[in-house]
Scaffold this active site. Structure first.
Site, PDB file in Angstrom:
ATOM      1  N   ARG A   1     -18.763  40.575  16.054  1.00 15.30           N
ATOM      2  CA  ARG A   1     -17.579  41.403  16.308  1.00 15.30           C
ATOM      3  C   ARG A   1     -17.553  41.759  17.778  1.00 15.30           C
ATOM      4  O   ARG A   1     -18.314  42.612  18.247  1.00 15.30           O
ATOM      5  CB  ARG A   1     -17.603  42.678  15.459  1.00 15.30           C
ATOM      6  CG  ARG A   1     -16.298  43.478  15.593  1.00 15.30           C
ATOM      7  CD  ARG A   1     -16.262  44.666  14.670  1.00 15.30           C
ATOM      8  NE  ARG A   1     -17.074  45.771  15.171  1.00 15.30           N
ATOM      9  CZ  ARG A   1     -17.343  46.867  14.481  1.00 15.30           C
ATOM     10  NH1 ARG A   1     -16.914  46.993  13.240  1.00 15.30           N
ATOM     11  NH2 ARG A   1     -18.071  47.832  15.013  1.00 15.30           N
TER      12      ARG A   1
ATOM     13  N   SER B   1     -12.435  44.717   4.531  1.00 16.05           N
ATOM     14  CA  SER B   1     -12.717  46.142   4.686  1.00 16.05           C
ATOM     15  C   SER B   1     -11.851  46.940   3.725  1.00 16.05           C
ATOM     16  O   SER B   1     -10.638  46.714   3.635  1.00 16.05           O
ATOM     17  CB  SER B   1     -12.437  46.604   6.117  1.00 16.05           C
ATOM     18  OG  SER B   1     -13.368  46.054   7.015  1.00 16.05           O
TER      19      SER B   1
ATOM     20  N   LYS C   1     -16.552  52.928  15.896  1.00  8.84           N
ATOM     21  CA  LYS C   1     -15.137  52.597  15.763  1.00  8.84           C
ATOM     22  C   LYS C   1     -14.351  53.894  15.702  1.00  8.84           C
ATOM     23  O   LYS C   1     -14.755  54.843  15.036  1.00  8.84           O
ATOM     24  CB  LYS C   1     -14.883  51.773  14.496  1.00  8.84           C
ATOM     25  CG  LYS C   1     -15.456  50.369  14.518  1.00  8.84           C
ATOM     26  CD  LYS C   1     -15.077  49.604  13.264  1.00  8.84           C
ATOM     27  CE  LYS C   1     -13.603  49.246  13.265  1.00  8.84           C
ATOM     28  NZ  LYS C   1     -13.226  48.446  12.068  1.00  8.84           N
TER      29      LYS C   1
END
Length: 211
Positions: free
Chosen positions: A39, A108, A137
């Protein structure tokens, strides 16, 4: 492909300090990481493909899958094992039509409804996000907590991976609530010793299964 989601590492080169992603991943795998997600939100696409290929060349002989976050094109170009998609990313049906039946697609889920829908639409696993509050995040929903993990486990049969604020202090609790594994970013990539941190986390995952 049967995937071990016990300890799922999510990369972030901005949190690695002076270390390279491959060096952190290698150390983490030595400590027990069983699945890796690339990521890197701000990496140019050519660099991301190159990094994915480098990771695959290391991980595949070990039988450890590489999942690419968001980017179906990068996963396909690099021949990664799959992709992980958020609620605003490409729809799972479209991703499956591009990737074919053999690759992993994780979704997710920020609610029970998200998780049930992901299972109905053919996801291979669900990332419960976030379980706890996290600074890694910022564009995420309210934490689901341990109760949220239990409820999603009650409603779906897919493998579940808890992410968001996971540490050695709470990993066992997340697994006891029904998760098949935990996903971590800073707890490993920012650690002084990614290997030792991974080993400690893995120990707590196993402890959660035993209780």
């Amino acid at each position: 492909m049967r995937i071990d989601y016990s300890l799922y590492l999510v990369t972030d080169r901005s949190l690695c300090g002076s270390r390279s992603t491959i060096d952190v991943v290698a150390a983490a795998v030595a400590g027990g990481v069983s699945c890796v997600q690339l990521r890197e939100k701000h990496l140019p696409v050519r660099e991301m493909i190159a990094e994915a290929r480098q990771l695959i060349s290391f991980l595949r002989p070990l039988g450890i899958p590489l999942i690419v976050n968001d980017r179906v094109d990068v996963a396909l170009a690099a021949n990664a094992d799959g992709v992980h998609l958020g609620q605003s990313d490409m729809h799972i049906v479209d991703a499956r039509s591009i990737l074919g039946p053999g690759r992993i697609i994780g979704i997710s889920a920020e609610s029970v409804d998200d998780a049930v829908t992901a299972e109905q639409e053919g996801a291979d696993y669900i990332g419960i996000s976030p379980v706890f509050g996290t600074m890694t995040k910022t564009d995420i929903a309210e934490p689901l907590g341990i109760a949220g993990v239990r409820e999603i486990r009650r409603c779906v049969g897919l493998p579940l991976v808890g992410i968001g604020g996971i540490s050695a202090a709470n990993a066992a609790e997340v697994v006891r609530a029904g998760a098949d594994g935990v996903a971590v970013v800073s707890a490993i990539v920012s650690a002084a010793s990614p290997e030792n941190s991974a080993r400690e986390l893995f120990m707590h995952v196993q402890s959660g299964r035993a209780n």
